[in-house]
Scaffold this motif. Structure first.
Motif, PDB file in Angstrom:
ATOM      1  N   SER A  15       4.582   3.916  -5.062  1.00  9.82           N
ATOM      2  CA  SER A  15       4.395   4.427  -6.414  1.00  9.82           C
ATOM      3  C   SER A  15       3.889   3.293  -7.292  1.00  9.82           C
ATOM      4  CB  SER A  15       5.708   4.986  -6.964  1.00  9.82           C
ATOM      5  OG  SER A  15       6.588   3.943  -7.265  1.00  9.82           O
ATOM      6  N   SER A  16       3.214   3.616  -8.339  1.00 16.30           N
ATOM      7  CA  SER A  16       2.578   2.586  -9.157  1.00 16.30           C
ATOM      8  C   SER A  16       3.575   1.742  -9.937  1.00 16.30           C
ATOM      9  CB  SER A  16       1.587   3.232 -10.119  1.00 16.30           C
ATOM     10  OG  SER A  16       2.273   4.104 -10.993  1.00 16.30           O
ATOM     11  N   SER A  17       4.842   2.082  -9.914  1.00 21.27           N
ATOM     12  CA  SER A  17       5.809   1.304 -10.691  1.00 21.27           C
ATOM     13  C   SER A  17       6.990   0.833  -9.848  1.00 21.27           C
ATOM     14  CB  SER A  17       6.315   2.143 -11.866  1.00 21.27           C
ATOM     15  OG  SER A  17       7.017   3.269 -11.378  1.00 21.27           O
ATOM     16  N   HIS A  40       0.602  -8.312  -3.749  1.00 16.13           N
ATOM     17  CA  HIS A  40      -0.625  -7.724  -4.273  1.00 16.13           C
ATOM     18  C   HIS A  40      -0.547  -6.204  -4.168  1.00 16.13           C
ATOM     19  CE1 HIS A  40      -2.362 -11.748  -4.227  1.00 16.13           C
ATOM     20  NE2 HIS A  40      -1.693 -11.885  -3.098  1.00 16.13           N
ATOM     21  N   THR A  41      -0.815  -5.533  -5.277  1.00 17.87           N
ATOM     22  CA  THR A  41      -0.910  -4.077  -5.301  1.00 17.87           C
ATOM     23  C   THR A  41      -2.289  -3.730  -5.845  1.00 17.87           C
ATOM     24  OG1 THR A  41      -0.171  -3.706  -7.572  1.00 17.87           O
ATOM     25  CG2 THR A  41       1.561  -3.958  -5.896  1.00 17.87           C
ATOM     26  N   ILE A  42      -2.616  -2.473  -5.857  1.00 16.47           N
ATOM     27  CA  ILE A  42      -3.908  -2.070  -6.403  1.00 16.47           C
ATOM     28  C   ILE A  42      -3.980  -2.337  -7.907  1.00 16.47           C
ATOM     29  CG2 ILE A  42      -3.371   0.353  -6.888  1.00 16.47           C
ATOM     30  CD1 ILE A  42      -6.221   0.838  -5.487  1.00 16.47           C
ATOM     31  N   GLU A  43      -2.822  -2.350  -8.584  1.00 14.93           N
ATOM     32  CA  GLU A  43      -2.781  -2.557 -10.027  1.00 14.93           C
ATOM     33  C   GLU A  43      -2.615  -4.002 -10.456  1.00 14.93           C
ATOM     34  OE1 GLU A  43      -0.452  -0.453  -8.597  1.00 14.93           O
ATOM     35  OE2 GLU A  43      -1.180   1.530  -9.159  1.00 14.93           O
ATOM     36  N   GLU A  44      -2.000  -4.827  -9.606  1.00 16.92           N
ATOM     37  CA  GLU A  44      -1.569  -6.139 -10.082  1.00 16.92           C
ATOM     38  C   GLU A  44      -1.450  -7.147  -8.939  1.00 16.92           C
ATOM     39  OE1 GLU A  44       2.389  -7.637 -12.507  1.00 16.92           O
ATOM     40  OE2 GLU A  44       1.763  -5.569 -12.712  1.00 16.92           O
ATOM     41  N   ASP A  45      -1.736  -8.411  -9.249  1.00 16.83           N
ATOM     42  CA  ASP A  45      -1.465  -9.521  -8.337  1.00 16.83           C
ATOM     43  C   ASP A  45      -0.305 -10.316  -8.929  1.00 16.83           C
ATOM     44  OD1 ASP A  45      -3.596  -9.050  -6.500  1.00 16.83           O
ATOM     45  OD2 ASP A  45      -4.985  -9.844  -7.996  1.00 16.83           O
ATOM     46  N   CYS A  51       0.845  -1.194   0.000  1.00 16.55           N
ATOM     47  CA  CYS A  51       0.000   0.000   0.000  1.00 16.55           C
ATOM     48  C   CYS A  51       0.883   1.248   0.000  1.00 16.55           C
ATOM     49  CB  CYS A  51      -0.877   0.033   1.243  1.00 16.55           C
ATOM     50  SG  CYS A  51      -1.946  -1.387   1.408  1.00 16.55           S
ATOM     51  N   LEU A 110       4.498  -4.551 -12.787  1.00 19.68           N
ATOM     52  CA  LEU A 110       4.127  -3.131 -12.775  1.00 19.68           C
ATOM     53  C   LEU A 110       4.894  -2.353 -13.839  1.00 19.68           C
ATOM     54  CD1 LEU A 110       3.869  -2.506  -8.937  1.00 19.68           C
ATOM     55  CD2 LEU A 110       1.999  -2.852 -10.549  1.00 19.68           C
ATOM     56  N   GLY A 111       5.060  -2.961 -14.998  1.00 13.67           N
ATOM     57  CA  GLY A 111       5.715  -2.306 -16.117  1.00 13.67           C
ATOM     58  C   GLY A 111       7.229  -2.307 -16.065  1.00 13.67           C
TER      59      GLY A 111
END
Length: 88
Positions: free
Chosen positions: A30-32, A50-55, A27, A71-72
């Motif tokens: 950063s998203s990446s 687990h992140t908000i964008e990806e498991d 939580c 995450l890219g």
């Protein structure tokens, strides 16, 4: 550098004593970015991240030389560790 703003996992040296999968929920990051200690914990314990964008669920199934996109960001399994190879 985002690595310098994150504190390492305390007691990471105890990882070899774990005998159950560790499932990590990230939580406020950063998203990446996934902190390297979290990747190591999930990999070594057959756990997940687990992140908000990806498991991220299949790290322990990676074999030597295989690449994975998280995450890219591209990582490669090298000598039993996930090494970030995408430095964008």
């Amino acid at each position: 550098d985002v690595y310098k703003r994150q504190a390492p996992v305390k007691d990471i040296e105890l990882l070899s004593t774990f005998n159950k999968p560790v499932h990590i929920i990230v939580c406020g990051t950063s998203s990446s970015f996934i902190y390297p200690d979290y990747l190591e914990i999930a990999l070594r314990t057959n756990g997940t991240i687990h992140t908000i964008e990806e498991d991220i669920i299949a790290l322990s199934k990676l074999t030597e030389g295989k690449e994975v996109l998280i995450l890219g960001i591209k990582y490669k399994m090298m000598k039993g560790k996930l090494i970030r190879i995408d430095k964008t």
